[in-house]
Design an enzyme around this catalytic site. Sequence first.
Site, short mmCIF file in Angstrom:
data_model
loop_
_atom_site.label_atom_id
_atom_site.label_comp_id
_atom_site.label_asym_id
_atom_site.label_seq_id
_atom_site.Cartn_x
_atom_site.Cartn_y
_atom_site.Cartn_z
N HIS A 147 -4.80 6.16 -3.12
CA HIS A 147 -6.04 5.91 -2.38
C HIS A 147 -7.09 5.32 -3.32
CE1 HIS A 147 -4.15 8.73 0.41
NE2 HIS A 147 -5.11 8.57 1.27
N GLU A 165 0.33 1.18 11.29
CA GLU A 165 -0.36 0.01 10.74
C GLU A 165 0.30 -1.30 11.16
OE1 GLU A 165 -0.02 2.82 9.05
OE2 GLU A 165 -2.06 3.35 8.49
#
Length: 672
Positions: A475, A406
């Site tokens: 999540h 990322e």
Amino acid sequence: MTAVVSGGRAEASTVHAQAGLDLVDAYRQMLTIRLLEELILDLRRAEHMAGSVHVSVGQEVPPVAVVAALDERDRVLATYRGHGWALACGVPPFALLSEVLQRATGTNGGRGGSAYLSAPAYRFVGENSIVAAGLPIANGVAMAAQYTESGGVTVVSFGDGATNQGAAHEALVFAIARRLPVVFVCENNGWSEMTPITDTVPNASLADRARGYGMAAVAVDGADLTEVARVAANSVARARAGEGPTFLEISVPRLLGHYNADVEQYRSEEDRDAHRGRDPLPLVRQTILERELADAGQLIALEAAVQEVVDRARADALEAPHPDPATAGDHVVGTSEFQAAGPLPETGKSLAYGLAANRALGRELEERPEMVIFGEDIAIPGGTFGVTRGLRKQFGERVFDTPISEAAILGAAIGASTSGLRPVVEIMWMDFLYVALDQIVNQAANVRYLSRGQVTAPFVVRMQQGAAPGSCAQHSQSLEALLAHIPGIKVGLPSTAHDAYAMLRAAIADDDPTVIIESRQLYQVSGVVDLDAPVERVGGARLRRQGTDVLIVSWGRMVDDCLQAAEALSGLGIQASVLDLRWLAPLDMASIAAALRSAGGKVVVVHEANLTGGFGAEVVARLVSDHFDELDGPVRRLATPDVRIPTSPVLRDALVPGVDQIVSLAREAADY
Ligand SMILES: Cc1ncc(C[n+]2csc(CCOP(=O)(O)OP(=O)(O)O)c2C)c(N)n1
């Protein structure tokens, strides 16, 4: 002694460059760096500026030798210890010194200072005060050169300690995967601030370690100017020829402490002596005399001339004006001008939210040749949620998959966007942004401000968030407030299919880093999308329902629940307005105030994110501080309580607010 290694075996590159280094001129440059650095320490001691300075005394060879291999197509990034690199790129001593002194005449008008200065006009992309953060950004700069086939090479310098950073690891992985024209220059001075590198890297061969990534790697003695110039020229030539990145480990002496006030009580006298014996300046001087490139008289004259340049820079910089305080707020973003959004379109194409975003990406790729899309699994697989499906087929290599890195993805987006591309990148889950937040907060958000608008980072980060049934606590978070808090970036949360299309197009058109937070729960929800709507500006709320009794303010996925609640309230005789903020930065306070007035001063703010520090707190604070007289009763907030998100749908539903809670809180407000 130099070893070129690639993929684990010693190997000579197919490309060899001529190192045309003029030793006398290199000595002049090295001496200029040395004298300026010593002057900077003197000026700091005399308190002519605030803060720390990190000088490069002893490390003059790498910038001079490496930049000698570059041309006008190339770019350089460095660390807080980057004055030498800036000077080697051609930044005038006065511009550098007055920046170090935080003056208006400095390269950044006093916004960057010693540790964070930049000078793009001189190919110097800039310093970085976050260890290793420049490496991912260098990849992006190189990616732009690769994309435009400019032949440009990007050089990024960093210390030995930086090789222990996650961002460095990701950047090396990413550069190899994309075969980028980057030269990674590790200036190994043996110390990571106050810890010897041998304490953390037992084999202490950083070139070796780079080789483990499949990277071509070279270790070279940084006191040997000619040899460094030779390997640098070869590495640059390899990159230019499309052979990919090289890692140069240049061993340099550290002649002083880590920063100006470092008295090095942790360092042994033997270590200091060993480093002093490798001072490159007398070595280069000696070589020049031995090779009869200049005689002693000529060198004395050269040294006097350098001293004069430094003295002049000192005198001028000390006289230079301080920045005008009235300009402190300039250049945070390009523009925050926007209009409130009108009603949603009634005619158009019925599309699911996810497909609408896909259409926006396809349309923009067609219209903007400078646009690229990258992220994890977004190209051939079409994205975890299918949002980028089909784009790779249509647009080829402009849409590509990346390693699961990322920080490297975001850094590449920054570097590429500052170099003419318009990247749209995907972070698969907003929760994953945490592992790379530095690139958004410390890097992207500063680009425009630091350069006073000369450099911008027009890229878009798409991500999705929210608590969906069965997702775990890692999540499920709603983290928009985290980003809306950061000046310099723009943040929007589409709540409809039309906005998934229109807001994404607005974001891509915008010249600032813009984050679009989609809702995983909305991807399959369809709505009418006007594919031909003119491209909007970023910003502007939309009144979704007009009522007279109470205003409900929300954004993202919760807007639908608010509309359902308004419907239920209507059955109870309460007419509620629903305002969809759409963008949290810039925030459309005027639309909030207007909607408040027409709803009689009663207001409820609703969001899925946790209560404390949620963006609702900001809305409430602004209403109370700026519209107190227009309020009728307390402003109410409805949010997920300050609890982690459990996986069980039963437990989750006990926490995340829904239609019933909105109805009851809005009733309470309306009845006040
Ligand atoms: C991400 C991050 N962690 C820690 C620091 C604090 N810090 C600044 S310089 C430095 C040492 C870095 O050592 P090295 O990479 O070897 O470079 P050198 O300072 O020796 O040039 C540290 C720990 C920082 N600026 N950024």
